[in-house]
Design an enzyme around this catalytic site. Structure first.
Site, PDB file in Angstrom:
ATOM      1  N   ASP A 178      11.860   9.824  -8.814  1.00  0.00           N
ATOM      2  CA  ASP A 178      11.468   9.133  -7.323  1.00  0.00           C
ATOM      3  C   ASP A 178      12.107   7.944  -7.263  1.00  0.00           C
ATOM      4  O   ASP A 178      11.725   6.904  -6.712  1.00  0.00           O
ATOM      5  CB  ASP A 178       9.861   8.892  -7.268  1.00  0.00           C
ATOM      6  N   GLN A 189       0.910  -1.219   0.004  1.00  0.00           N
ATOM      7  CA  GLN A 189      -0.129  -0.043  -0.236  1.00  0.00           C
ATOM      8  C   GLN A 189       0.849   1.221  -0.110  1.00  0.00           C
ATOM      9  O   GLN A 189       1.908   1.144   0.547  1.00  0.00           O
ATOM     10  CB  GLN A 189      -0.910   0.072   1.099  1.00  0.00           C
TER      11      GLN A 189
END
Length: 946
Positions: free
Chosen positions: A739, A623
């Site tokens: 990222d 998640q």
């Protein structure tokens, strides 16, 4: 026609209301809150099958009886998964009909005024994961039936009036991690059966009427970290010596419990950090074995302890508070407790030796300025020592650790508009923005003084919330009884005036849904309030269809049969209309962002549901800020990872389309492959090849059972570098990832590294009309704290060597096992300090097997170059790949080959005891200017890290 559609729509909404009969009865006690109660509109089910928290109008008109609608039959309750009515000033009771919600996972009525009992029918909802009823006026006993909830992760019933025993049936809660039952009127013994709970982390039962012996069986728990049972009455019983066997224990707090016997020896508990046994009747001497270096607090005050103050209290580097006040201790005042502590910033130490029989003060006794020594009530304070101990012998009442307020904004700034404020933490001075207010309380912190941990708290919380550190402003913090730490926080948008509404929804959901896990030292937390301020009206509008009460008034006319018949017709009509709107919306979305999806399969929602067993929790493997990730099996048997965006996803549609477009045309062994996507039924999903060995971060975690060897780490580093090299030089056009981090490097079944998550990626600059190639892209700063290129952060200029910096941080993680930001320490700074001191052996990950020092030295040198502040001093990705290939070639035979025969994918051949070095041209010098050391402190020969 419009009115007819409105009426039909209202009918179906009323049908959706059914099944929620009197789940919470009654009205608010304050008449001014009646409209707020109606505004909840909890009867409306949103596309995520969650009950609405906000809205306007009264969907049930005259039949309104409380939170839910009355007297309208339906089976729509079968699909509701979440009730979240946090701090709405609601009163009334929880009725048995709550058990009619068979798919409910979250039951949240925190901080309201609900009365009555917890109905036993709650035990019928076997899907429940969260029950948070704390901060109400509930009474009666805890129903045994709660023990049926095998999926329950968190039970919070603290700060109510609940009485009776703790049910032994709670021993069946095999998924429970958090049992928060403090501040009630519970009685009887703590059931020994709780020792069988395999996942229990926090047991908070302080401020009740519990009695009987403390169960020694709790020593058998596998994961218990906090046992807090202050202010109960275990009269005549002792602290079980077996508690020293709770290897996971971080905090033991048994203040004012009428305990007798001896102080247990907890020196063998490896990460023990907080001990409070004050105000009991303990006797004997204080154990002389040294406690763990994590210890911050030792409170043994107001007992009957004898003997001397032991020397084991010295050399504890994190100690903040030590109290033996009010005992029978004699001998000398210890002179060296502070000897191993570095007093910087707000670091302080309180030593409370008051009211004992200490009669000697050492000849040399010079506490540092930040150390407070209290000696009042000892013979050492008599006249003969008055001159030497005068400033230490004043009667003093030790209060809680200091509270504090945040820094103030310069008075030279002009006033901000209403609901806007200056962020004192912002790098942009006098910049007005609209913040969110958050009341956030640490329920059982493992510290006594927050000041030295403030930076670590800021780094930890913002990282978990996926915010920049400067977006968090701690307005003030206050120690409360418990002790508990109440913090008042402000969350500010990132260098813009306003949060996007999707971001507001996401932050509220993360905080109220217990989706973050703070560092162990901060213990469990609770959300006290979430103040919307400027965003209140927009938030309610966004979360409500905005039906008018007048349009609904005529709906109740007619029979139930007629209502159901009309609702069926309206359902078909509305669904067709919505389906058409979705088609238009999808077409508009895909064309807007020019998504090219040639060769990538478009899946239907039904296909995704079948692949994941209707998104069953057992299929969830991860998640993040974007949403949840599921393991799925397609119709052809292919195992895939399905990333499903949650409602109001932070990344949103643009990043969704960006990732589809980029991945559909990227093909490399070290990049995660996109299998397809789903964009229907208000859903956004990306389907990737499945990576069975998870993320690199998983394997660097301290909890991993089989740590990576050095050879594996080099292999993974090389794979990640090759994937990024492809993006920088071979992709058409080139791409900057933006990222790069350990959790975005995935590992396949053979531990081949694959770079993932291109939602924030940007295309590299292209030549202008004159053929000149810009050196950078000017862009809003995005990325992850700890990995972010400092020059990019300051200038907003993104270059390929911004990815180099982030990859360098990953290299440092591979070498040290540390996180980029941990306990307030930055990995780049810590490694540079160690490197420049000439001793890096102490920071090398001790979980690696033996390693060749020359290879480690070169790998470290490369990582440090990648993390230079100056962009121009960093190597290009091609240079990094060449150097890593050289390092790999220097590894002992077999050490650069990953085994596929082992189930874990670990090296089949262990490293030999001697080093074999392959000669050849070395691309990166082993000498880094400024280190002053030729060997970087790494011993020669094959060594095992300490």
């Amino acid at each position: 026609m419009t009115n007819l559609v409105g009426v039909l729509y209202a009918v179906i909404l009323l049908v959706l209301c059914a099944g929620y009969v009197d789940v919470a009865r009654g009205q608010t006690t304050d008449p001014t809150e009646v409209n707020a109660l109606k505004a909840i509109k909890a009867s409306l089910v949103d596309p995520s099958n969650k009950l609405k928290n906000w809205g306007s109008g009264d969907p049930c008109t005259s039949n309104w009886t409380g939170i839910f609608c009355d007297k309208i039959p339906s089976d729509s309750y079968l699909h509701v998964t979440e009730i979240q009515l946090f701090k709405m000033n609601l009163s009334g009771t929880l009725a048995p009909e709550i058990g009619l919600l068979p798919q409910l996972k979250t039951l949240d009525f925190m901080w309201n005024n609900l009365t009555g009992n917890i109905p036993k029918e709650v035990g019928n909802i076997t899907t429940l994961k969260l029950i948070t009823l704390n901060g109400n006026l509930l009474s009666g006993s805890l129903p045994d039936e709660i023990g049926y909830l095998m999926n329950l992760n968190r039970l919070q019933i603290d700060e109510n009036n609940i009485s009776g025993p703790i049910p032994k049936s709670f021993a069946n809660l095999t998924s429970i991690k958090h049992l928060h039952m403090n501040n009630n009127s519970l009685s009887g013994q703590i059931p020994s059966e709780l020792s069988s709970l395999p996942a229990l982390l926090h047991l908070l039962v302080d401020n009740n009427n519990l009695s009987g012996p403390l169960p020694p069986e709790l020593a058998d728990t596998r994961s218990l970290e906090i046992l807090q049972a202050d202010n109960n009455n275990f009269s005549g019983s002792s602290i079980p010596a077996e508690y020293s066997n709770i290897r996971t224990l971080l905090k033991l707090s048994l203040r004012n419990c009428s305990l007798q016997g001896a102080v247990p020896d907890l020196s063998v508990v490896p990460k023990f950090g907080y001990l409070d046994l004050s105000w009991n009747q303990l006797k004997g001497s204080i154990p002389t074995n040294r406690l763990a270096s994590n210890i911050t607090t030792i409170d043994l005050s107001h007992n009957f302890l004898q003997g001397t103050v032991p020397s084991n209290f010295s050399g504890l580097p994190n100690i903040q508070y030590l109290s033996v006040n009010g005992n029978l201790l004699n001998g000398s005042v210890p002179p060296t407790i502070w000897s191993n502590i570095t007093f910087t910033g707000n670091r302080a130490l309180v030593l409370d030796f008051q009211n004992n029989s200490l009669d000697t003060i050492p000849p040399v006794f010079e506490p540092p300025q930040n150390v407070t020594v209290l000696l009042y009530g000892n013979p050492v304070c008599t006249a003969s020592n008055a001159a030497r101990a005068a400033n230490l012998c004043q009667p003093t009442s030790v209060t809680d650790a200091p509270s504090g307020e945040g820094k103030q904004v310069s008075t030279t700034c002009f006033p901000c508009p209403t609901n806007f404020e200056y962020n004192p933490s912002s790098p942009i001075p006098c910049f007005c923005a609209a913040p969110l207010g958050v009341g956030f309380r640490l329920k059982s912190p493992g510290i006594s003084d927050f000041r030295p941990y403030k930076e670590a708290f800021e780094n930890d919380l913002t990282s978990l919330l996926e915010l920049r550190v400067y977006q968090l402003y701690i307005e003030r913090y206050i120690w409360e009884a418990g002790p508990r730490l109440n913090t008042h926080l402000k969350l500010f948008p990132n260098n813009t005036n306003l949060f996007d509404m999707a971001e507001v929804v996401r932050l509220r959901e993360v905080l109220a849904g217990w989706q973050i896990t703070l560092l162990d030292v901060f213990g469990p937390y609770e959300l006290l309030n979430f103040t919307l301020g400027f965003y209140a009206d927009e938030f309610r509008t966004a979360a409500s269809p905005g039906l008018k009460g007048g349009a609904l008034a005529g709906i109740l006319v007619g029979t139930i049969v007629a209502a159901i018949a009309v609702s069926v017709f309206s359902t078909v009509f509305i669904m067709k209309r919505r389906r058409k709107q979705r088609t238009i919306s999808r077409r508009s979305l895909l064309s807007r962002f020019s998504v090219k999806v040639d060769g990538v399969k478009c899946f239907t929602f039904d296909e995704m549901a079948v692949a994941t067993r209707d998104f069953d929790i057992s299929a969830q493997v991860g998640q993040g800020g974007y949403g949840k990730v599921y393991r799925g099996n397609l119709a052809d048997g292919t195992t895939v990872a399905i990333k499903r965006a949650h409602e109001d996803s932070l990344q949103g549609s643009k990043e969704f389309c960006t990732e589809i477009e980029l991945l559909s045309r990227l093909h490399h062994r070290n990049l995660v492959s996109l299998v397809g996507y789903c964009d229907e039924e208000d859903e956004q999903m990306l389907v990737y090849e499945f990576m069975p060995n998870g993320t690199l971060r998983d394997h660097l975690s301290a909890k991993t059972e089989r740590p990576l060897s050095f050879g594996q780490r080099v292999h993974i580093a090389l794979g990640a570098a090759k994937g990024l090299l492809y993006l920088h030089t071979e992709a058409n056009p080139p791409i900057f990832h933006r990222d790069v981090k350990a959790s975005n490097i995935l590992l396949d079944s053979k531990f081949v590294a694959k770079v993932a998550d291109f939602g924030l990626s940007r295309l590299a600059p292209v030549p202008d009309i004159e053929g000149t190639l810009p050196a950078h892209i000017s862009t809003v700063v995005k990325g992850t704290p700890g990995y972010l290129d400092p020059e990019y952060f300051l200038t907003h200029k993104l270059t390929e060597r911004s990815d180099v910096y982030s990859l360098g941080v990953v290299f440092l993680e591979l070498l040290t096992g540390m996180k980029p930001i941990q306990h307030g320490k930055n990995i780049v700074r810590e490694v540079n300090i160690a490197y420049q001191s000439g001793d890096v052996s102490g920071i090398i990950d001790s979980r690696m097997s033996s390693y060749p020092p020359e290879c480690v030295k070169r790998f470290l040198s490369l990582a440090i170059r990648c993390c230079r502040d100056d962009t121009e001093e960093r190597p290009y990705m091609a240079d990094i790949v060449r150097e890593l290939e050289t390092i790999r070639s220097m590894l002992p035979e077999g050490e650069d080959v990953l085994s596929s025969t082992s189930g874990s994918g670990l090296l089949a051949k262990s490293m030999s005891s001697s080093s074999t070095t392959t000669t050849g041209a070395l691309y990166v010098s082993s000498h880094i200017s400024g280190s002053g050391q030729a060997d970087s402190g790494i011993p020669s020969g094959m060594v095992a890290p300490r």
